[in-house]
Every structure is written in C-alpha cells, then in structure tokens.
Design an enzyme around this catalytic site. Structure first.
Site, short mmCIF file in Angstrom:
data_model
loop_
_atom_site.label_atom_id
_atom_site.label_comp_id
_atom_site.label_asym_id
_atom_site.label_seq_id
_atom_site.Cartn_x
_atom_site.Cartn_y
_atom_site.Cartn_z
N GLN A 61 0.85 -1.20 0.00
CA GLN A 61 0.00 0.00 0.00
C GLN A 61 0.88 1.24 0.00
OE1 GLN A 61 -3.43 -0.67 3.00
NE2 GLN A 61 -1.84 -2.10 3.58
N ASN A 62 2.19 1.03 0.05
CA ASN A 62 3.10 2.17 0.12
C ASN A 62 3.36 2.74 -1.27
OD1 ASN A 62 3.18 1.73 2.81
ND2 ASN A 62 5.09 0.58 2.77
N VAL A 63 3.63 4.03 -1.28
CA VAL A 63 3.81 4.72 -2.56
C VAL A 63 5.27 5.16 -2.72
CG1 VAL A 63 1.40 5.49 -2.60
CG2 VAL A 63 3.12 6.95 -1.52
N ASP A 64 6.16 4.61 -1.87
CA ASP A 64 7.52 5.12 -1.79
C ASP A 64 8.56 4.34 -2.58
OD1 ASP A 64 7.97 2.81 -0.17
OD2 ASP A 64 7.39 3.92 1.62
N HIS A 81 -1.52 1.44 -4.29
CA HIS A 81 -1.89 2.85 -4.13
C HIS A 81 -1.05 3.79 -4.98
CE1 HIS A 81 -3.88 1.96 0.05
NE2 HIS A 81 -4.53 1.44 -0.96
N CYS A 112 -2.37 13.22 -15.22
CA CYS A 112 -3.28 14.34 -15.51
C CYS A 112 -4.51 14.24 -14.60
CB CYS A 112 -3.67 14.28 -16.98
SG CYS A 112 -5.02 15.39 -17.41
N GLY A 149 2.80 -4.09 9.10
CA GLY A 149 2.77 -2.63 9.25
C GLY A 149 1.56 -1.96 8.64
N THR A 150 0.42 -2.60 8.75
CA THR A 150 -0.79 -1.94 8.26
C THR A 150 -1.89 -2.04 9.32
OG1 THR A 150 -2.53 -1.97 6.57
CG2 THR A 150 -1.30 -4.02 6.87
P1 NAD Z 1 -1.42 3.70 8.91
O1 NAD Z 1 -0.55 4.91 9.02
O2 NAD Z 1 -2.88 3.86 9.15
O3 NAD Z 1 -0.92 2.54 9.91
C1 NAD Z 1 0.40 2.11 9.98
C2 NAD Z 1 0.49 0.80 10.78
O4 NAD Z 1 1.86 0.48 10.90
C3 NAD Z 1 -0.07 0.88 12.20
O5 NAD Z 1 -0.87 -0.27 12.45
C4 NAD Z 1 1.18 0.87 13.09
O6 NAD Z 1 0.97 0.21 14.34
C5 NAD Z 1 2.15 0.08 12.24
N1 NAD Z 1 3.55 0.40 12.47
C6 NAD Z 1 4.10 1.58 12.87
N2 NAD Z 1 5.43 1.47 12.95
C7 NAD Z 1 5.75 0.20 12.58
C8 NAD Z 1 6.96 -0.52 12.44
N3 NAD Z 1 8.15 0.05 12.69
N4 NAD Z 1 6.91 -1.81 12.03
C9 NAD Z 1 5.72 -2.42 11.77
N5 NAD Z 1 4.53 -1.78 11.89
C10 NAD Z 1 4.55 -0.50 12.30
O7 NAD Z 1 -1.13 3.12 7.48
P2 NAD Z 1 -1.88 2.13 6.52
O8 NAD Z 1 -2.77 1.17 7.25
O9 NAD Z 1 -0.83 1.55 5.66
O10 NAD Z 1 -2.91 3.06 5.64
C11 NAD Z 1 -2.76 4.36 5.24
C12 NAD Z 1 -2.41 4.58 3.73
O11 NAD Z 1 -1.62 5.75 3.62
C13 NAD Z 1 -1.50 3.56 3.10
O12 NAD Z 1 -2.23 2.56 2.52
C14 NAD Z 1 -0.69 4.32 2.05
O13 NAD Z 1 -1.34 4.38 0.79
C15 NAD Z 1 -0.62 5.70 2.60
N6 NAD Z 1 0.72 5.99 3.14
C16 NAD Z 1 1.86 5.54 2.50
C17 NAD Z 1 3.12 5.79 3.04
C18 NAD Z 1 4.35 5.28 2.33
O14 NAD Z 1 4.32 5.05 1.14
N7 NAD Z 1 5.45 5.06 3.05
C19 NAD Z 1 3.22 6.49 4.24
C20 NAD Z 1 2.05 6.96 4.86
C21 NAD Z 1 0.80 6.69 4.30
#
Ligand code: NAD
Length: 257
Positions: free
Chosen positions: A107-110, A125, A133, A196-197
C-alpha cells in the site's frame, strides 16, 4: 518488568512457510516507518500539523486547493527520496530467495521494496514519484514537468487539466490491474504476512482475509494490535525490521544456509 516481544515464528508455522508454494506479503506504511517515512498517523508535523492527511489526500482537497495539495506532496516526495530501504526490506529480499514464490503487495507509494531489490512488487496505491493528468489520468513524464511553471504544473493533455501525484486518494478506486493481480495471488497463496498496516483500509485489508479463507496461514507483524490480530495464526509484536531479520535468521538456521 518490560518483556521483549517474541519475534520467532512458531515451529509449525515455520514448517508451513518452508513448504509454502505461494506466499503473499502485504505491507502498509509501518513497513517504511524505520526508513524515516512517517505513517499517516505520525505524518503531520510543522507547517502541516493543522491538516489531517484525510483532508489533503482526497480529490475534493485537490479541487479546492490544488496548490496546497501539490506542496504537501512535494514535501512528502522529498522525505521519500531521501529515504533508504532498511534491514527489514533487505531481509525480505533474502527470504524470497529461499521460498518457492513470494509476492509483495504494497500500500506504500515510496518504492522502497523495489529499491531494496524485490522484484515484481504490486503497488496498490500508486507511486509518489509518478504524476498524472487530473482530468484524463494519463501519465505525465518528469521531462514535461521540469519545463513547466505552476504549482501544480499544467497537464500536457487538456487545457484545464493539472499534474497530480499518481497515488490513490481517499475515496478513489484502486488501479484495477493491481487489485486483480493481488486478489489472484491471495486466492492461491498458502501463507500470508500482513506487515505494518492498520488493516482498516479496504480493499487491501481484505487480502489477508481472502488468503486465510482459501487456507493460508496468516502472520501479522505490527507492534500493536489491529482488527486483523484476532484471526491471525500468530501476531509478532515487533517492528518490521527486527521481526523480518528474526524470521530471516530462523529460516537460515532451518535451512542450514
Ligand atoms: P497507517 O498509518 O494507518 O498505519 C500504519 C500501521 O503500521 C499501524 O498499524 C502501526 O501500528 C504500524 N507500524 C508503525 N510502525 C511500525 C513498524 N516500525 N513496524 C511495523 N509496523 C509499524 O497506514 P496504513 O494502514 O498503511 O494506511 C494508510 C495509507 O496511507 C497507506 O495505505 C498508504 O497508501 C498511505 N501511506 C503511504 C506511506 C508510504 O508510502 N510510506 C506512508 C504513509 C501513508
């Protein structure tokens, strides 16, 4: 007294992982936290602390104030581009080499899994380093953007179009091809890691559930409990880096590598 969390897979699960023919790894923003990219819950500092991400990462926010949303993404892009994969990303690359077939759905965009060397990553994502666009959703190249004025720069395709990040905002649908491929993998996987979600954002949150319904073992890696925890076969309450390194070491010992 503070007890260290147990970061070892139970022996039966380790056996099943070693025998698995298809492993699904779903990652969320917690996977990138130790690379210095804040999760959405931690993201809002400094100038941006008066906005919630849910008020910036939406089509409505962009329509109302495209410049603010573009600037917020520019700052996030700077953070992402200064970041490097951590030991957990690298451990996952090694783990994949020992297993039959491991698929990362993120789900990460990085782009950090790809930077570590993981092949075939499915991005649910989008990616913060791509633009598209705002009207036609066609991709916009970096070469076009560098020559343009404007915050955000204009779209090359339609007069009233603007460049926007090629990411999925709250309230938008996921790229069909990515979700189709991820769903097919969940349907045939026999082992699944959810890392980590928060397991709140659908449809991504449904993938581990689907895998489990199809007979997969489910292991959650997250320092805190989530709505998925109760149905996981094991919850490893460590960070992504520490836990994935521990699993890599466990596999290495089991394989005598
Ligand atoms: P969220 O921010 O809602 O939750 C993050 C989860 O990661 C939490 O459950 C937390 O307890 C856990 N966490 C925190 N630190 C951790 C670690 N060191 N190791 C393991 N787990 C850890 O994020 P989400 O559920 O992924 O949903 C939000 C959406 O926001 C994502 O799907 C994404 O599209 C976007 N997003 C992406 C990035 C990125 O690309 N890095 C960053 C922020 C948000």
């Amino acid at each position: 007294m503070n007890q260290e969390p147990v970061l070892r897979l139970e022996p039966a699960l380790l056996e099943q992982l070693l025998r698995a023919r298809c492993v699904l790894v779903l990652t969320g923003s917690g996977m990138s936290a130790e690379s210095g990219i804040p999760t959405f819950r931690e993201a809002q500092t400094g100038l941006w602390s008066r906005y919630r991400p849910e008020e910036l990462a939406t089509p409505e926010a962009f329509r109302k104030n495209p410049s603010r949303v573009w600037q917020w993404y520019e700052e996030r892009r700077r953070t992402v581009n200064a970041a490097e994969p951590h030991a957990g990303h690298h451990a996952l690359v090694q783990i994949a080499k020992w297993l039959d077939s491991l698929h990362i759905v993120t789900q990460n965009v990085d782009g950090l899994h790809q930077a570590a060397g993981s092949p075939g990553v499915i991005e649910l994502h989008g990616n913060i380093n791509r633009s598209k666009c705002s009207v036609t959703h066609r991709p916009i190249s970096r070469e076009w953007l560098v020559d343009q004025e404007g915050t955000p720069p204009p779209s090359p395709y339609v007069r009233h179009g603007l460049a926007r990040p090629d990411v999925v905002w709250f309230g938008e649908v996921l790229p069909q091809e990515a979700i189709d491929r991820a769903t097919a993998i969940a349907g045939r996987s026999d082992f699944c890691f959810s890392i980590g979600t928060t397991s709140l954002v659908h449809p991504a949150a449904g993938l581990p559930v689907l895998a489990q319904q199809n007979g997969a073992r489910l292991v959650e890696i997250n320092p805190v409990e989530t709505p998925l925890s109760a149905q996981a076969d094991q919850c490893l309450r460590g960070t992504a880096a520490a836990t994935l390194m521990a699993i890599r070491d466990q596999l290495r010992a089991a394989l005598g590598d």
